[in-house]
Design a protein around this motif. Structure first.
Motif, PDB file in Angstrom:
ATOM      1  N   LEU A 194      47.284  28.193 -27.490  1.00  0.00           N
ATOM      2  CA  LEU A 194      47.406  27.193 -26.536  1.00  0.00           C
ATOM      3  C   LEU A 194      47.873  26.092 -27.626  1.00  0.00           C
ATOM      4  O   LEU A 194      48.850  25.172 -27.051  1.00  0.00           O
ATOM      5  N   GLY A 195      47.487  25.968 -28.859  1.00  0.00           N
ATOM      6  CA  GLY A 195      47.786  25.111 -29.687  1.00  0.00           C
ATOM      7  C   GLY A 195      49.411  25.347 -30.025  1.00  0.00           C
ATOM      8  O   GLY A 195      49.932  24.189 -30.527  1.00  0.00           O
ATOM      9  N   ASP A 196      49.827  26.474 -29.940  1.00  0.00           N
ATOM     10  CA  ASP A 196      51.202  26.640 -30.150  1.00  0.00           C
ATOM     11  C   ASP A 196      52.222  26.288 -28.882  1.00  0.00           C
ATOM     12  O   ASP A 196      53.448  26.391 -29.200  1.00  0.00           O
TER      13      ASP A 196
ATOM     14  N   ASN B  26      40.750  21.574 -28.336  1.00  0.00           N
ATOM     15  CA  ASN B  26      39.579  21.386 -28.384  1.00  0.00           C
ATOM     16  C   ASN B  26      38.959  22.585 -27.274  1.00  0.00           C
ATOM     17  O   ASN B  26      39.012  22.298 -26.212  1.00  0.00           O
ATOM     18  N   LEU B  27      38.131  23.584 -27.683  1.00  0.00           N
ATOM     19  CA  LEU B  27      37.505  24.314 -26.724  1.00  0.00           C
ATOM     20  C   LEU B  27      36.337  24.235 -27.271  1.00  0.00           C
ATOM     21  O   LEU B  27      35.759  24.483 -28.254  1.00  0.00           O
ATOM     22  N   SER B  28      35.273  24.602 -25.905  1.00  0.00           N
ATOM     23  CA  SER B  28      33.787  24.590 -26.274  1.00  0.00           C
ATOM     24  C   SER B  28      33.186  25.285 -24.819  1.00  0.00           C
ATOM     25  O   SER B  28      33.711  25.312 -23.863  1.00  0.00           O
ATOM     26  N   VAL B  29      32.269  26.158 -25.305  1.00  0.00           N
ATOM     27  CA  VAL B  29      31.685  27.144 -24.233  1.00  0.00           C
ATOM     28  C   VAL B  29      30.800  26.306 -23.447  1.00  0.00           C
ATOM     29  O   VAL B  29      29.807  25.474 -24.143  1.00  0.00           O
ATOM     30  N   ASP B  30      30.840  26.135 -22.102  1.00  0.00           N
ATOM     31  CA  ASP B  30      30.158  25.320 -21.262  1.00  0.00           C
ATOM     32  C   ASP B  30      28.975  26.046 -20.635  1.00  0.00           C
ATOM     33  O   ASP B  30      28.077  25.631 -20.482  1.00  0.00           O
ATOM     34  N   GLU B  31      29.236  27.355 -20.322  1.00  0.00           N
ATOM     35  CA  GLU B  31      28.511  28.195 -19.343  1.00  0.00           C
ATOM     36  C   GLU B  31      28.528  29.756 -19.787  1.00  0.00           C
ATOM     37  O   GLU B  31      29.779  30.071 -19.689  1.00  0.00           O
ATOM     38  N   VAL B  32      27.632  30.428 -19.622  1.00  0.00           N
ATOM     39  CA  VAL B  32      27.596  31.717 -19.928  1.00  0.00           C
ATOM     40  C   VAL B  32      26.981  32.644 -18.943  1.00  0.00           C
ATOM     41  O   VAL B  32      25.531  32.217 -18.533  1.00  0.00           O
TER      42      VAL B  32
ATOM     43  N   LYS C 171      35.512  24.988 -21.791  1.00  0.00           N
ATOM     44  CA  LYS C 171      35.971  23.827 -21.553  1.00  0.00           C
ATOM     45  C   LYS C 171      37.121  23.473 -22.459  1.00  0.00           C
ATOM     46  O   LYS C 171      36.624  23.720 -24.040  1.00  0.00           O
ATOM     47  N   ILE C 172      38.389  23.242 -21.956  1.00  0.00           N
ATOM     48  CA  ILE C 172      39.473  23.393 -22.763  1.00  0.00           C
ATOM     49  C   ILE C 172      40.163  21.772 -23.028  1.00  0.00           C
ATOM     50  O   ILE C 172      40.488  21.432 -21.669  1.00  0.00           O
ATOM     51  N   THR C 173      40.324  21.121 -23.771  1.00  0.00           N
ATOM     52  CA  THR C 173      41.038  19.730 -23.818  1.00  0.00           C
ATOM     53  C   THR C 173      42.217  19.882 -24.826  1.00  0.00           C
ATOM     54  O   THR C 173      42.097  20.472 -25.900  1.00  0.00           O
ATOM     55  N   LEU C 174      43.316  19.648 -24.192  1.00  0.00           N
ATOM     56  CA  LEU C 174      44.573  19.639 -24.899  1.00  0.00           C
ATOM     57  C   LEU C 174      45.131  18.303 -24.811  1.00  0.00           C
ATOM     58  O   LEU C 174      45.062  17.501 -24.006  1.00  0.00           O
ATOM     59  N   GLU C 175      45.690  17.767 -26.258  1.00  0.00           N
ATOM     60  CA  GLU C 175      46.366  16.532 -26.151  1.00  0.00           C
ATOM     61  C   GLU C 175      47.753  16.650 -26.707  1.00  0.00           C
ATOM     62  O   GLU C 175      47.901  17.470 -27.604  1.00  0.00           O
ATOM     63  N   GLY C 176      48.467  15.854 -26.247  1.00  0.00           N
ATOM     64  CA  GLY C 176      49.973  15.703 -26.612  1.00  0.00           C
ATOM     65  C   GLY C 176      50.725  15.257 -25.769  1.00  0.00           C
ATOM     66  O   GLY C 176      50.352  14.779 -24.722  1.00  0.00           O
ATOM     67  N   LYS C 177      52.088  15.226 -25.970  1.00  0.00           N
ATOM     68  CA  LYS C 177      52.910  14.561 -25.002  1.00  0.00           C
ATOM     69  C   LYS C 177      53.948  15.543 -24.270  1.00  0.00           C
ATOM     70  O   LYS C 177      54.441  16.509 -24.939  1.00  0.00           O
TER      71      LYS C 177
ATOM     72  N   HIS D 205      39.774  27.107 -13.677  1.00  0.00           N
ATOM     73  CA  HIS D 205      38.995  26.766 -12.337  1.00  0.00           C
ATOM     74  C   HIS D 205      39.330  25.329 -12.031  1.00  0.00           C
ATOM     75  O   HIS D 205      39.211  25.105 -10.515  1.00  0.00           O
ATOM     76  N   SER D 206      39.260  24.406 -12.753  1.00  0.00           N
ATOM     77  CA  SER D 206      39.495  23.163 -12.273  1.00  0.00           C
ATOM     78  C   SER D 206      40.252  22.257 -13.277  1.00  0.00           C
ATOM     79  O   SER D 206      40.296  22.570 -14.521  1.00  0.00           O
ATOM     80  N   ILE D 207      40.694  21.176 -12.912  1.00  0.00           N
ATOM     81  CA  ILE D 207      41.213  20.174 -13.696  1.00  0.00           C
ATOM     82  C   ILE D 207      40.415  19.013 -13.496  1.00  0.00           C
ATOM     83  O   ILE D 207      40.423  18.291 -12.644  1.00  0.00           O
ATOM     84  N   ASP D 208      39.824  18.402 -14.596  1.00  0.00           N
ATOM     85  CA  ASP D 208      38.765  17.524 -14.390  1.00  0.00           C
ATOM     86  C   ASP D 208      39.230  16.119 -14.524  1.00  0.00           C
ATOM     87  O   ASP D 208      38.537  14.834 -14.395  1.00  0.00           O
TER      88      ASP D 208
END
Length: 77
Positions: free
Chosen positions: A8-10, A18-24, A32-38, A57-60
């Motif tokens: 995703l960074g490419d 930024n990726l973090s496990v929210d639930e298993v 949870k995936i957070t991307l920043e950029g233009k 699943h969703s865009i929050d």
């Protein structure tokens, strides 16, 4: 998650990930995936997640513009 972050960074326009496990649970892992950029293409991101075997699943939250607008608690919260 490392592969997801690297791939995703490419993507064109992505400056940070930024990726973090929210639930298993027994069958799925929610990340949870957070991307920043233009000018990040949502279609490119969604396509890459699907190629890696995931689903969106969703865009929050989406932020656009010349400056960051801080999210604050209101009476509705």
């Amino acid at each position: 998650m490392i592969t997801y972050a690297q791939v995703l960074g490419d993507i064109q326009g992505v400056e940070g990930t930024n990726l973090s496990v929210d639930e298993v649970d027994q069958e799925t892992e929610t990340v949870k995936i957070t991307l920043e950029g233009k000018d990040i293409s949502f279609n490119d991101v969604k396509e890459m997640i699907q190629k890696l075997g995931g689903t969106v699943h969703s865009i929050d939250l989406v932020a656009t513009g010349q400056r960051l607008v801080e999210d604050v608690d209101t009476l509705m919260d």
